[in-house]
Design a protein around this motif. Structure first.
Motif, PDB file in Angstrom:
ATOM      1  N   GLU A  35       1.404  85.251 -87.795  1.00 22.91           N
ATOM      2  CA  GLU A  35       1.508  86.173 -86.662  1.00 22.91           C
ATOM      3  C   GLU A  35       2.336  85.532 -85.547  1.00 22.91           C
ATOM      4  O   GLU A  35       1.926  85.482 -84.395  1.00 22.91           O
ATOM      5  N   SER A 199      -4.228  91.479 -82.295  1.00 27.60           N
ATOM      6  CA  SER A 199      -3.903  91.053 -83.657  1.00 27.60           C
ATOM      7  C   SER A 199      -3.882  92.347 -84.475  1.00 27.60           C
ATOM      8  O   SER A 199      -4.767  93.182 -84.327  1.00 27.60           O
ATOM      9  N   LYS A 200      -2.874  92.518 -85.313  1.00 25.06           N
ATOM     10  CA  LYS A 200      -2.752  93.852 -85.917  1.00 25.06           C
ATOM     11  C   LYS A 200      -2.336  93.830 -87.392  1.00 25.06           C
ATOM     12  O   LYS A 200      -2.028  92.779 -87.938  1.00 25.06           O
ATOM     13  N   ARG A 204       3.416  92.044 -87.424  1.00 25.12           N
ATOM     14  CA  ARG A 204       2.575  91.035 -86.781  1.00 25.12           C
ATOM     15  C   ARG A 204       3.377  89.982 -86.016  1.00 25.12           C
ATOM     16  O   ARG A 204       2.823  89.228 -85.223  1.00 25.12           O
TER      17      ARG A 204
END
Ligand SMILES: Cc1cc2nc3c(=O)[nH]c(=O)nc-3n(C[C@H](O)[C@H](O)[C@H](O)COP(=O)(O)OP(=O)(O)OC[C@H]3O[C@@H](n4cnc5c(N)ncnc54)[C@H](O)[C@@H]3O)c2cc1C
Length: 379
Positions: A35, A199-200, A204
Motif C-alpha cells: 500500500e 486502507s482500501k 492501494r
C-alpha cells in the motif's frame, strides 16, 4: 483485436505498453501489497510527459486527443492500476483549471502540472454524500477580498501528495446544485490538512482519505470559474474522467485476461491443458467478447468527443459497461486460476480487487444507469 487505430494511435499505444511493461509492472505488486505510493510509476509518468496528458500544448502539455488518452490510461492500468489512477485523479483537476480557470490561473498552474512538478487532487465527496453531490455541506463564505473555507471531504485521492486541490464547496447553501462553487487550493494553506487515511480494496498505492478545511482563508484568485457554476463545471469534467475510468477498467481486465489465458495453456488437469476443457475455453471466449465490446463503447465515445460532438450519455455507458465488464472478466480469470488465483501475489487476485472499486468511483454504476435512463426517458 483490430480496433481500426491509425498509425499514430498505434504508436501511442505501443509506447504506453512498453513503459507499463518495463517501468510499472515490475513494481505493481509491491505497490499494492505494501500500500505504498507508486514512486517509480510517478517518475515514469514524468519522464514520458504523461503528467501533461490532458494539459493544453500552449502550457507545455501533451494535449492528447481523447482516444490517445484512453489508450494510454488502459495500457498504464494494465501495468499498474495505482499509477494509472494518479492520472484519473489529476484529469479532473486539469479539466477544471484548463476549462474554467482564468488566464492567470492557467499560466500559474498548468506548466507545472505538465512537467510533473504540481500534482493534483479533486475533492468533492463528503462523509454523508457521494452520489448526491449537490448535497455537500462544506462551505466557502465571502471574507473581505477573499473567502473563508470550512468543512470536511472524504475519499480524496492523492491526499497529502497533491500540490493543488480543486475543491467543490457550497457558496449558497440554499441554492442546491446552483450553490456550488469550485476553488483551487495550494498545499500548505493554513488550516488545510489531511485527516484519516483509508486502507482500501483497490488502487492501494494512491493515498485516499479525509481532507479537512479548518477556517482556510484564500484570496479571490482561488475561485475557479464563476460563483455558483461549480456543479456544472464538475459534471463537465466528470464526463471526460469517466471515459478515462472506463479505459482504466479495461486495462485491469486485460491484465487478468492475459494471465488467465497463459495459465489455461500451461496448467493441466485430467491429462490435458485447462483450455482443452470446453468450459474453460468458453470462459476465455466470453472474456474476449466482453473486453472487445467495452473497448468499442469507450473508444467510440472518445472518437465522438474528438470529433467535437458532446458526449451525452456515452461517457456514462462506457463507464458502466467497462467497469462492470472488468468485474466479470477478473472474476472468471480468478476462477481459471483456481486456488492460485486466490493467493496474495497472484496478478488475478490483485486485478479482481482493482476492478471492483472502478464500479464505485467517478459515479457508481447506479448513477451511470440514472444518467443513461434520463437520456432515454427524457427526465
Ligand atoms: C477508490 C476510491 C477513490 C475515490 N476517489 C475520490 C476522489 O479523488 N475525490 C472524490 O471527491 N471522491 C472520490 N471517491 C468517492 C466516490 O466518488 C464516491 O464514493 C461515489 O461517488 C459514491 O458515493 P458514496 O460512496 O457516498 O455512496 P452513496 O452515494 O452513499 O451511495 C450508496 C449506494 O446507493 C446507490 N445510490 C445512491 N443514490 C442513488 C440513486 N439516486 N439511485 C440509485 N442508487 C443510488 C449508490 O450507487 C451506491 O450503491 C472515491 C471512491 C473510491 C472508492
Amino acid at each position: 483485436m483490430n480496433l481500426d487505430l491509425n498509425p499514430r494511435q498505434q504508436a501511442v499505444r505501443e509506447q504506453a505498453r512498453r513503459i507499463a511493461d518495463e517501468r510499472l509492472r515490475p513494481h505493481a505488486h509491491d505497490v499494492d501489497f505494501r500500500e505504498r505510493y507508486p514512486e517509480e510509476g510517478l517518475q515514469a509518468l514524468i519522464d514520458s510527459g504523461y503528467c501533461g496528458l490532458t494539459v493544453p500544448r500552449e502550457y507545455g502539455g501533451m494535449q492528447a486527443d481523447s482516444t490517445s488518452a484512453c489508450l494510454i490510461v488502459e495500457e498504464l492500468a494494465r501495468g499498474c492500476p495505482s499509477t494509472a489512477a494518479l492520472l484519473l485523479t489529476w484529469a479532473g483537476g486539469v479539466m477544471s483549471i484548463a476549462g474554467f480557470g482564468t488566464p492567470q490561473q492557467k499560466r500559474k498552474y498548468l506548466p507545472g502540472v505538465a512537467r510533473g512538478e504540481l500534482k493534483l487532487s479533486f475533492a468533492l465527496t463528503e462523509d454523508h454524500c457521494g452520489s448526491d453531490a449537490a448535497a455537500i455541506c462544506s462551505t466557502a463564505v465571502r471574507d473581505g477580498e477573499g473567502w473563508r473555507l470550512n468543512g470536511k471531504k472524504a475519499w480524496i485521492g492523492n491526499l497529502g501528495r497533491a500540490d493543488l486541490t480543486v475543491v467543490s464547496l457550497k457558496t449558497d447553501p440554499d441554492a442546491g446544485s446552483k450553490g456550488v462553487s469550485s476553488f483551487v487550493i495550494e498545499k500548505g494553506a493554513p488550516g488545510f490538512r489531511t485527516g484519516e487515511i483509508y486502507s482500501k480494496l483497490g488502487a492501494r498505492g494512491t493515498v485516499h482519505g479525509e481532507l479537512i478545511l479548518d477556517d482556510v482563508r484564500v484570496p479571490d484568485e482561488a475561485l475557479l470559474g464563476e460563483v455558483g457554476r461549480g456543479f456544472a463545471q464538475m459534471m463537465h469534467s466528470l464526463d471526460f474522467v469517466r471515459l478515462l475510468t472506463a479505459a482504466h477498467a479495461i486495462g485491469i481486465a486485460q491484465a487478468a485476461f492475459e494471465a488467465a489465458v497463459e495459465h489455461a495453456k500451461t496448467r493441466t488437469s485430467f491429462g490435458q491443458a485447462l483450455h482443452r476443457h470446453q468450459t474453460i475455453a468458453f470462459m476465455g471466449a466470453d472474456m474476449a467478447v466482453d473486453l472487445h465490446a467495452a473497448r468499442l463503447v469507450t473508444l467510440q465515445a472518445a472518437a465522438q468527443l474528438d470529433a467535437g460532438h458532446p458526449l451525452g450519455t456515452q461517457a456514462a455507458m462506457a463507464k458502466l459497461y467497462a467497469t462492470e465488464m472488468a468485474t466479470r472478466v477478473t472474476h472468471k480469470a480468478l476462477q481459471i486460476f483456481g486456488a492460485w488465483g486466490a493467493k496474495k501475489g497472484s496478478i488475478v487476485e490483485q486485478m479482481y480487487r482493482e476492478a471492483r472499486v472502478t464500479e464505485i468511483w467517478d459515479g457508481t454504476s447506479e448513477i451511470q444507469r440514472l444518467v443513461i435512463s434520463r437520456g432515454i426517458f427524457g427526465r
